[in-house]
Each structure stands twice: as C-alpha cells, then as structure tokens.
Design an enzyme around this catalytic site. Structure first.
Site, PDB file in Angstrom:
ATOM      1  CB  CYS A   7      -1.101  -0.141   1.174  1.00 28.25           C
ATOM      2  SG  CYS A   7      -2.334  -0.980   1.000  1.00 28.25           S
ATOM      3  CG  ASN A  87       4.600 -17.137  -3.381  1.00 28.90           C
ATOM      4  OD1 ASN A  87       4.275 -18.524  -4.004  1.00 28.90           O
ATOM      5  ND2 ASN A  87       5.549 -16.620  -3.492  1.00 28.90           N
ATOM      6  N   GLY A  93       4.643 -19.779   1.420  1.00 26.65           N
ATOM      7  CA  GLY A  93       5.539 -18.546   1.203  1.00 26.65           C
ATOM      8  C   GLY A  93       5.361 -17.197   1.104  1.00 26.65           C
ATOM      9  CG  HIS A 100       2.210 -10.143  -4.134  1.00 20.08           C
ATOM     10  ND1 HIS A 100       2.017 -10.168  -2.713  1.00 20.08           N
ATOM     11  CD2 HIS A 100       3.282 -10.955  -4.234  1.00 20.08           C
ATOM     12  CE1 HIS A 100       2.794 -10.992  -1.932  1.00 20.08           C
ATOM     13  NE2 HIS A 100       3.545 -11.408  -3.088  1.00 20.08           N
TER      14      HIS A 100
HETATM   15  P1  AMP Z   1       5.986 -12.933  -1.557  1.00 20.90           P
HETATM   16  O1  AMP Z   1       7.092 -13.378  -0.960  1.00 20.90           O
HETATM   17  O2  AMP Z   1       5.408 -13.853  -2.437  1.00 20.90           O
HETATM   18  O3  AMP Z   1       5.013 -12.316  -0.494  1.00 20.90           O
HETATM   19  O4  AMP Z   1       6.478 -11.763  -2.531  1.00 20.90           O
HETATM   20  C1  AMP Z   1       6.936 -10.449  -1.843  1.00 20.90           C
HETATM   21  C2  AMP Z   1       7.930 -10.019  -2.783  1.00 20.90           C
HETATM   22  O5  AMP Z   1       8.057  -8.824  -2.683  1.00 20.90           O
HETATM   23  C3  AMP Z   1       9.289 -10.755  -2.644  1.00 20.90           C
HETATM   24  O6  AMP Z   1       9.738 -11.220  -4.095  1.00 20.90           O
HETATM   25  C4  AMP Z   1      10.144  -9.424  -2.345  1.00 20.90           C
HETATM   26  O7  AMP Z   1      11.568  -9.494  -3.015  1.00 20.90           O
HETATM   27  C5  AMP Z   1       9.216  -8.212  -3.041  1.00 20.90           C
HETATM   28  N1  AMP Z   1       9.647  -6.993  -2.229  1.00 20.90           N
HETATM   29  C6  AMP Z   1       9.734  -6.959  -0.965  1.00 20.90           C
HETATM   30  N2  AMP Z   1       9.946  -5.444  -0.689  1.00 20.90           N
HETATM   31  C7  AMP Z   1      10.206  -4.817  -1.870  1.00 20.90           C
HETATM   32  C8  AMP Z   1      10.306  -3.364  -2.294  1.00 20.90           C
HETATM   33  N3  AMP Z   1      10.369  -2.518  -1.293  1.00 20.90           N
HETATM   34  N4  AMP Z   1      10.307  -3.316  -3.644  1.00 20.90           N
HETATM   35  C9  AMP Z   1      10.051  -4.495  -4.454  1.00 20.90           C
HETATM   36  N5  AMP Z   1       9.686  -5.473  -4.064  1.00 20.90           N
HETATM   37  C10 AMP Z   1       9.771  -5.722  -2.828  1.00 20.90           C
HETATM   38 ZN    ZN Z   2      -1.825  -3.304   1.404  1.00 19.85          ZN
END
Ligand code: AMP
Ligand code: ZN
Length: 113
Positions: A7, A87, A93, A100
């Site tokens: 967000c 995920n 995970g 997303h």
């Molecule tokens: P998940 O592990 O499926 O919840 O995916 C979350 C994703 O968000 C991971 O692949 C992280 O590398 C990515 N992520 C976390 N923080 C950031 C950020 N500030 N900018 C871009 N991607 C991010």
């Molecule tokens: Zn949110």
C-alpha cells in the site's frame, strides 16, 4: 491500509520501479529478482491474500490478468513466455500480506509441477 508495504509503494511513500499502472493495478520490479525479469503485480485495493478473494472483490483478479499482456510486452517477455505465481499464506511462502502476482520471465524456469 497502514503498515502495508505494498500500500505504501502504491501511494508512493516507498519508492519502486514502476512498470505499469492503471486505476486498479500497479506493477513494479521486484527488489530481489528471482528471474531476469521479475515484476510484482498488485491490486490498488488492499486484499491480504488469495484466501480473502470473494465475489465482491474478485474483479481485481481480472483487472490484473487483463494488464498482464501489456506488462509482459513492456518487459520484453510476451513472445518467449513467462510464469505467473501467487503465494498464499505461511505454507505458500507469502511474505507481504497484500495480494500480488509475480511475473517471472527472461529465462526458462522449467516446470514447477
Ligand atoms: P511474496 O514472498 O510472494 O510475498 O512476495 C513478496 C515479494 O516482494 C518478494 O519477492 C520481495 O522480494 C518483494 N519485495 C519486498 N519488498 C520490496 C520492495 N520494497 N520493492 C520491491 N519488491 C519488494
Ligand atoms: Zn496493502
């Protein structure tokens, strides 16, 4: 929603490398790419995870999938193909609790199933 990383990214409070945006969907490069082209695609509305998709909010999933062809084209993976991953929860995970989808492309990831 307060204290939600995605967000804050959508609101521009935390920087991101934007790949695509419309009124319902935001897409940005993953900070820790798991493939040569790794884009995170989120609904602008806060929904925590796939478990919370209902008949009331499921249009956000269509909004995302309608945006995917253009996102894939933008990052140059439309022709060779890519994988879309969601995920959900601890065993899935999921680390960021804002629904997303990962778009992973740029190399052959092989089959995961
Ligand atoms: P998940 O592990 O499926 O919840 O995916 C979350 C994703 O968000 C991971 O692949 C992280 O590398 C990515 N992520 C976390 N923080 C950031 C950020 N500030 N900018 C871009 N991607 C991010
Ligand atoms: Zn949110």
């Amino acid at each position: 929603m307060e204290d939600c990383l995605f967000c804050k990214i959508i609101a521009g409070e935390i920087p991101s490398t934007k790949v695509y945006e419309n009124d319902k969907v935001y897409a940005f490069r993953d900070i820790a790419p798991a493939a040569p082209e790794h884009v995170v695609i989120v609904p602008k509305a806060h929904i925590c995870c796939a478990n919370k998709i209902t008949s009331e909010n499921s249009s956000c999933v269509a909004d995302i999938f309608e945006a995917i062809p253009e996102i894939a084209k933008t990052v140059g993976v439309a022709e060779d193909g890519y994988r879309i991953v969601n995920n959900c929860g601890k065993n899935g995970g999921q680390t960021v609790m804002h629904l997303h989808f990962h778009l992973l492309g740029g190399s052959s990831g092989g089959k995961m199933y």
